[in-house]
Design a protein around this motif. Structure first.
Motif, PDB file in Angstrom:
ATOM      1  N   VAL A 104       0.856  -1.188   0.000  1.00 51.74           N
ATOM      2  CA  VAL A 104       0.000   0.000   0.000  1.00 51.74           C
ATOM      3  C   VAL A 104       0.889   1.235   0.000  1.00 51.74           C
ATOM      4  CG1 VAL A 104      -1.922  -1.146   1.155  1.00 51.74           C
ATOM      5  CG2 VAL A 104      -0.165  -0.023   2.539  1.00 51.74           C
ATOM      6  N   PHE A 105       0.308   2.362  -0.385  1.00 49.56           N
ATOM      7  CA  PHE A 105       1.118   3.572  -0.403  1.00 49.56           C
ATOM      8  C   PHE A 105       0.254   4.809  -0.217  1.00 49.56           C
ATOM      9  CE2 PHE A 105      -0.371   3.663  -4.721  1.00 49.56           C
ATOM     10  CZ  PHE A 105      -0.303   4.986  -5.142  1.00 49.56           C
ATOM     11  N   GLU A 106       0.909   5.911   0.071  1.00 51.66           N
ATOM     12  CA  GLU A 106       0.286   7.229   0.145  1.00 51.66           C
ATOM     13  C   GLU A 106       1.217   8.242  -0.493  1.00 51.66           C
ATOM     14  OE1 GLU A 106      -2.672   8.554   1.373  1.00 51.66           O
ATOM     15  OE2 GLU A 106      -3.345   6.469   1.592  1.00 51.66           O
ATOM     16  N   THR A 107       0.636   9.251  -1.135  1.00 51.46           N
ATOM     17  CA  THR A 107       1.394  10.390  -1.648  1.00 51.46           C
ATOM     18  C   THR A 107       0.799  11.656  -1.061  1.00 51.46           C
ATOM     19  OG1 THR A 107       1.932   9.274  -3.727  1.00 51.46           O
ATOM     20  CG2 THR A 107       2.103  11.671  -3.692  1.00 51.46           C
ATOM     21  N   CYS A 108       1.629  12.463  -0.447  1.00 56.19           N
ATOM     22  CA  CYS A 108       1.201  13.736   0.137  1.00 56.19           C
ATOM     23  C   CYS A 108       1.830  14.890  -0.632  1.00 56.19           C
ATOM     24  CB  CYS A 108       1.643  13.862   1.598  1.00 56.19           C
ATOM     25  SG  CYS A 108       1.189  12.497   2.670  1.00 56.19           S
ATOM     26  N   GLY A 109       1.070  15.946  -0.849  1.00 53.25           N
ATOM     27  CA  GLY A 109       1.686  17.187  -1.286  1.00 53.25           C
ATOM     28  C   GLY A 109       2.487  17.787  -0.144  1.00 53.25           C
ATOM     29  N   VAL A 110       3.398  18.674  -0.467  1.00 51.47           N
ATOM     30  CA  VAL A 110       4.229  19.324   0.549  1.00 51.47           C
ATOM     31  C   VAL A 110       3.938  20.816   0.536  1.00 51.47           C
ATOM     32  CG1 VAL A 110       6.583  19.809   1.333  1.00 51.47           C
ATOM     33  CG2 VAL A 110       6.020  17.565   0.355  1.00 51.47           C
ATOM     34  N   ILE A 111       3.580  21.341   1.699  1.00 51.24           N
ATOM     35  CA  ILE A 111       3.277  22.762   1.874  1.00 51.24           C
ATOM     36  C   ILE A 111       4.197  23.321   2.943  1.00 51.24           C
ATOM     37  CG2 ILE A 111       1.504  24.454   2.481  1.00 51.24           C
ATOM     38  CD1 ILE A 111       0.875  22.972  -0.071  1.00 51.24           C
ATOM     39  N   ARG A 112       4.936  24.355   2.605  1.00 52.91           N
ATOM     40  CA  ARG A 112       5.865  24.991   3.548  1.00 52.91           C
ATOM     41  C   ARG A 112       6.774  23.961   4.228  1.00 52.91           C
ATOM     42  NH1 ARG A 112       0.978  27.265   4.545  1.00 52.91           N
ATOM     43  NH2 ARG A 112       0.756  26.250   6.572  1.00 52.91           N
ATOM     44  N   GLY A 113       7.247  23.007   3.443  1.00 47.14           N
ATOM     45  CA  GLY A 113       8.189  22.021   3.957  1.00 47.14           C
ATOM     46  C   GLY A 113       7.575  20.915   4.779  1.00 47.14           C
ATOM     47  N   GLN A 114       6.247  20.814   4.804  1.00 42.15           N
ATOM     48  CA  GLN A 114       5.572  19.778   5.584  1.00 42.15           C
ATOM     49  C   GLN A 114       4.604  18.990   4.710  1.00 42.15           C
ATOM     50  OE1 GLN A 114       4.263  20.978   9.688  1.00 42.15           O
ATOM     51  NE2 GLN A 114       4.730  23.025   8.958  1.00 42.15           N
ATOM     52  N   ALA A 115       4.425  17.719   5.052  1.00 41.68           N
ATOM     53  CA  ALA A 115       3.472  16.879   4.331  1.00 41.68           C
ATOM     54  C   ALA A 115       2.060  17.358   4.635  1.00 41.68           C
ATOM     55  CB  ALA A 115       3.647  15.420   4.738  1.00 41.68           C
ATOM     56  N   PHE A 116       1.311  17.698   3.591  1.00 43.60           N
ATOM     57  CA  PHE A 116      -0.024  18.251   3.788  1.00 43.60           C
ATOM     58  C   PHE A 116      -1.025  17.157   4.153  1.00 43.60           C
ATOM     59  CE2 PHE A 116      -4.198  19.577   2.126  1.00 43.60           C
ATOM     60  CZ  PHE A 116      -4.371  20.719   2.914  1.00 43.60           C
ATOM     61  N   ALA A 117      -1.921  17.486   5.111  1.00 46.38           N
ATOM     62  CA  ALA A 117      -2.970  16.562   5.571  1.00 46.38           C
ATOM     63  C   ALA A 117      -2.362  15.217   5.988  1.00 46.38           C
ATOM     64  CB  ALA A 117      -4.048  16.376   4.503  1.00 46.38           C
ATOM     65  N   PHE A 118      -1.235  15.278   6.662  1.00 48.31           N
ATOM     66  CA  PHE A 118      -0.461  14.072   6.967  1.00 48.31           C
ATOM     67  C   PHE A 118      -1.248  13.106   7.854  1.00 48.31           C
ATOM     68  CE2 PHE A 118       3.633  12.322   9.046  1.00 48.31           C
ATOM     69  CZ  PHE A 118       3.772  11.357   8.072  1.00 48.31           C
ATOM     70  N   THR A 119      -1.973  13.637   8.841  1.00 52.71           N
ATOM     71  CA  THR A 119      -2.735  12.771   9.737  1.00 52.71           C
ATOM     72  C   THR A 119      -3.781  11.969   8.967  1.00 52.71           C
ATOM     73  OG1 THR A 119      -2.404  14.293  11.589  1.00 52.71           O
ATOM     74  CG2 THR A 119      -4.227  12.730  11.772  1.00 52.71           C
ATOM     75  N   ARG A 120      -4.461  12.613   8.035  1.00 53.82           N
ATOM     76  CA  ARG A 120      -5.464  11.911   7.226  1.00 53.82           C
ATOM     77  C   ARG A 120      -4.804  10.867   6.324  1.00 53.82           C
ATOM     78  NH1 ARG A 120     -10.680  15.317   6.359  1.00 53.82           N
ATOM     79  NH2 ARG A 120     -10.361  17.101   7.727  1.00 53.82           N
ATOM     80  N   HIS A 121      -3.661  11.198   5.775  1.00 54.70           N
ATOM     81  CA  HIS A 121      -2.972  10.240   4.901  1.00 54.70           C
ATOM     82  C   HIS A 121      -2.507   9.007   5.684  1.00 54.70           C
ATOM     83  CE1 HIS A 121      -2.756  12.076   0.923  1.00 54.70           C
ATOM     84  NE2 HIS A 121      -2.661  13.250   1.520  1.00 54.70           N
ATOM     85  N   LEU A 122      -1.991   9.212   6.897  1.00 52.87           N
ATOM     86  CA  LEU A 122      -1.565   8.063   7.699  1.00 52.87           C
ATOM     87  C   LEU A 122      -2.766   7.188   8.063  1.00 52.87           C
ATOM     88  CD1 LEU A 122       1.112   9.523  10.144  1.00 52.87           C
ATOM     89  CD2 LEU A 122       1.487   8.115   8.106  1.00 52.87           C
TER      90      LEU A 122
END
Length: 284
Positions: free
Chosen positions: A33-51
């Motif tokens: 399985v995998f996830e791809t996050c956009g990066v905003i201001r050096g941080q993974a965006f919506a990271f909690t939802r992606h995890l």
């Protein structure tokens, strides 16, 4: 490849360094399985939802629960090493296994990568002849078994498009190869129901939530509301399209099957809303 940063087994690795066994089940049968996050201001965006979705996909595939603390460490490491990245990719496989479909219990393989991404831009889409199976064992899961997406996207590229749109087996509009689709008509913006077999996209989820908060008429369709033939209405100018995805964000569609189509006014309003809310909170 030099602009991609790789983390595995607790440390950063060179992009060309061999990391996977030849019998890793993610390689032999696409068991991962995998996830791809956009990066905003050096941080993974919506990271909690992606995890959370990564864990749901792993459970749906029958994998052990991913080590989310290790994954967080990996994401921190790659973004510290490449703060200008535009995306983060997290991959979890079943680890070393047999050559067939049977799975050997044991340690998983976890990879975290950071790399560049193109800025969001209006999309060009094409219809393709293949379908999503809404009754598949992996329907709605974000798995590494991506071959049918590769084939469909290549077909779209042959027609000058950058995304393919798929029906499901009963003729409902479903999704793109790496995006959710929205149809604007009759003053509403409507996205296919999850019962069609489409992925529960994080950006899709945020678009629905944020639009509801400000009173924009954006909703999930009923199961039979959006047949694939709704794309004929788009081609005729009676409806409009937009796409959502973690890297592309929310963008209008400006071409269908090689012919220009107009962006819808509600789609433009939602794109503006998304850009503003994305800038306000990196982990909504």
């Amino acid at each position: 490849m030099t602009d991609i940063v790789v983390w595995a087994d607790g440390r950063l690795r060179a992009p060309g360094e061999p990391l996977l066994s030849g019998v890793d089940h993610g390689v032999t049968v696409g068991d991962g399985v995998f996830e791809t996050c956009g990066v905003i201001r050096g941080q993974a965006f919506a990271f909690t939802r992606h995890l959370a979705r990564l864990a749901r996909s792993a459970r749906g595939l029958g994998l052990d629960e991913p080590d989310l603390d290790a994954i967080r460490s990996g994401v921190d490491a790659v973004l510290a090493a490449a703060p200008g990245s535009g995306r983060v990719r997290i991959t979890v496989t079943a680890g070393i296994g047999p050559l067939g479909s049977g799975r050997t219990p044991g340690a998983q393989t976890v990879l975290v990568l950071a790399g560049p991404a193109s800025p969001p831009s209006p999309a060009r889409v094409a219809r393709v002849p293949w379908t999503r199976n809404e009754r598949s064992a992996v329907a709605g899961l974000k798995t590494t078994s991506y071959a049918e997406n590769v084939v469909a996207l290549a077909e779209a590229h042959r027609h000058g498009a950058d995304e393919a749109l798929l029906a499901n087996t009963v003729g409902a509009l479903c999704e793109g190869t790496g995006s959710n689709v929205f149809v604007e008509r009759d003053g509403e913006l409507v996205t296919p129901s999850l019962s069609t077999g489409c992925l529960a996209g994080i950006t899709r989820e945020l678009v629905l939530e944020w639009s509801a908060q400000v009173g924009l008429p954006v909703r999930e369709a009923s199961p039979d509301e959006l047949p694939y033939t709704v794309l004929d209405e788009v081609a005729a100018g009676r409806a409009h399209l937009a796409l959502s995805g973690s890297v592309r964000t929310f963008v209008p569609v400006v071409a269908l099957d090689g012919s220009p189509v107009a962006a819808g006014p509600l789609s433009a309003a939602v794109a503006d809303l998304y850009a503003r809310r994305e800038a306000d909170d990196v982990d909504p």
